[in-house]
Design a protein around this motif. Structure first.
Motif, PDB file in Angstrom:
ATOM      1  N   ILE A 117      -2.127  -0.306  -1.345  1.00  0.00           N
ATOM      2  CA  ILE A 117      -0.872  -0.736  -1.944  1.00  0.00           C
ATOM      3  C   ILE A 117      -0.521   0.261  -3.035  1.00  0.00           C
ATOM      4  N   SER A 118       0.676   0.825  -2.955  1.00  0.00           N
ATOM      5  CA  SER A 118       1.165   1.762  -3.968  1.00  0.00           C
ATOM      6  C   SER A 118       2.376   1.130  -4.642  1.00  0.00           C
ATOM      7  N   ALA A 119       2.334   1.042  -5.958  1.00  0.00           N
ATOM      8  CA  ALA A 119       3.441   0.467  -6.719  1.00  0.00           C
ATOM      9  C   ALA A 119       3.974   1.514  -7.686  1.00  0.00           C
TER      10      ALA A 119
ATOM     11  N   ASP B  24       4.718   0.037  -1.626  1.00  0.00           N
ATOM     12  CA  ASP B  24       4.436   0.428  -0.246  1.00  0.00           C
ATOM     13  C   ASP B  24       3.073  -0.129   0.125  1.00  0.00           C
ATOM     14  N   VAL B  25       2.975  -0.753   1.308  1.00  0.00           N
ATOM     15  CA  VAL B  25       1.708  -1.265   1.811  1.00  0.00           C
ATOM     16  C   VAL B  25       1.411  -0.503   3.094  1.00  0.00           C
ATOM     17  N   SER B  26       0.213   0.082   3.160  1.00  0.00           N
ATOM     18  CA  SER B  26      -0.152   0.821   4.370  1.00  0.00           C
ATOM     19  C   SER B  26      -1.554   0.429   4.798  1.00  0.00           C
ATOM     20  N   GLU B  27      -1.830   0.623   6.079  1.00  0.00           N
ATOM     21  CA  GLU B  27      -3.152   0.339   6.621  1.00  0.00           C
ATOM     22  C   GLU B  27      -3.734   1.613   7.208  1.00  0.00           C
ATOM     23  N   GLN B  28      -4.915   1.969   6.729  1.00  0.00           N
ATOM     24  CA  GLN B  28      -5.686   3.057   7.298  1.00  0.00           C
ATOM     25  C   GLN B  28      -6.825   2.442   8.103  1.00  0.00           C
ATOM     26  N   ALA B  29      -7.609   3.270   8.733  1.00  0.00           N
ATOM     27  CA  ALA B  29      -8.701   2.769   9.574  1.00  0.00           C
ATOM     28  C   ALA B  29      -9.701   1.956   8.759  1.00  0.00           C
TER      29      ALA B  29
END
Length: 180
Positions: free
Chosen positions: A85-87, A75-80
């Motif tokens: 990246i969570s694998a 999972d790739v996410s963008e915060q401020a």
């Protein structure tokens, strides 16, 4: 009962001149690159998403299954203030995982070795499972490579990619004035 998170070292690559291997190009990959090039020719940057994808990237149905086999779910996410990246790496230890920065890429590699040897009066069972993977993500320009860090806990690798200070834009409300 829960394992504390363990730090996974991130090593810079020694071969800065080498490029990451390119995936096999199919007819639609070539078409996508030509469309991206067309946007470049008009002086506009192509529509790019973080981590090396463009808006025209589509995983073809005929490549989806074989390509996904053996690779961890990510999972790739963008915060401020950072990308994350969570694998999912069930059954692995942090010593089996390598995270490194190489040529503007984040490389996550791992190898799983599992051996089972069970002997009973009626039978003898011996199983071995081996497998390795490598995932490569092109880093967005706004990531500060000096501050990248990773943690591994309970089968999940979390890679934190903090943004440079100038890349973090606070929200600003622009007042709308009457033009009369």
């Amino acid at each position: 009962m829960s394992d504390p998170a363990k730090q996974v070292p991130i090593t810079p690559s020694a071969n800065q001149g080498a490029k990451a291997p390119a995936p096999a190009a199919g007819p639609f990959d070539t078409l996508r690159r030509q469309i991206d090039s067309l946007f470049d020719d008009f002086g506009r940057a192509p529509l790019r998403l973080p981590f090396g994808h463009s808006a025209f990237d589509v995983e073809p149905f005929w490549r989806r299954e074989p390509f996904a086999r053996g690779l961890p779910a990510v999972d790739v996410s963008e915060q401020a203030e950072e990308y994350r990246i969570s694998a999912e790496l069930p059954g692995m230890d942090e010593k089996d995982i390598e995270v490194k920065l190489a040529n503007g890429n984040l490389v996550i590699k791992g190898e799983k070795k599992e051996e089972k040897d069970e002997q009973r009066k009626e039978y003898h069972l011996s199983e071995r499972h081996y497998g390795s993977f490598e995932r490569v993500f092109r880093l967005p320009r706004e990531v500060d490579p000096e501050k990248v860090h990773a943690q591994f806990s309970r089968g999940v690798l979390q890679v934190h990619l903090p943004k440079r200070a100038e890349a973090v834009h606070p929200e600003k409300v622009i007042p709308v004035k009457n033009g009369d």
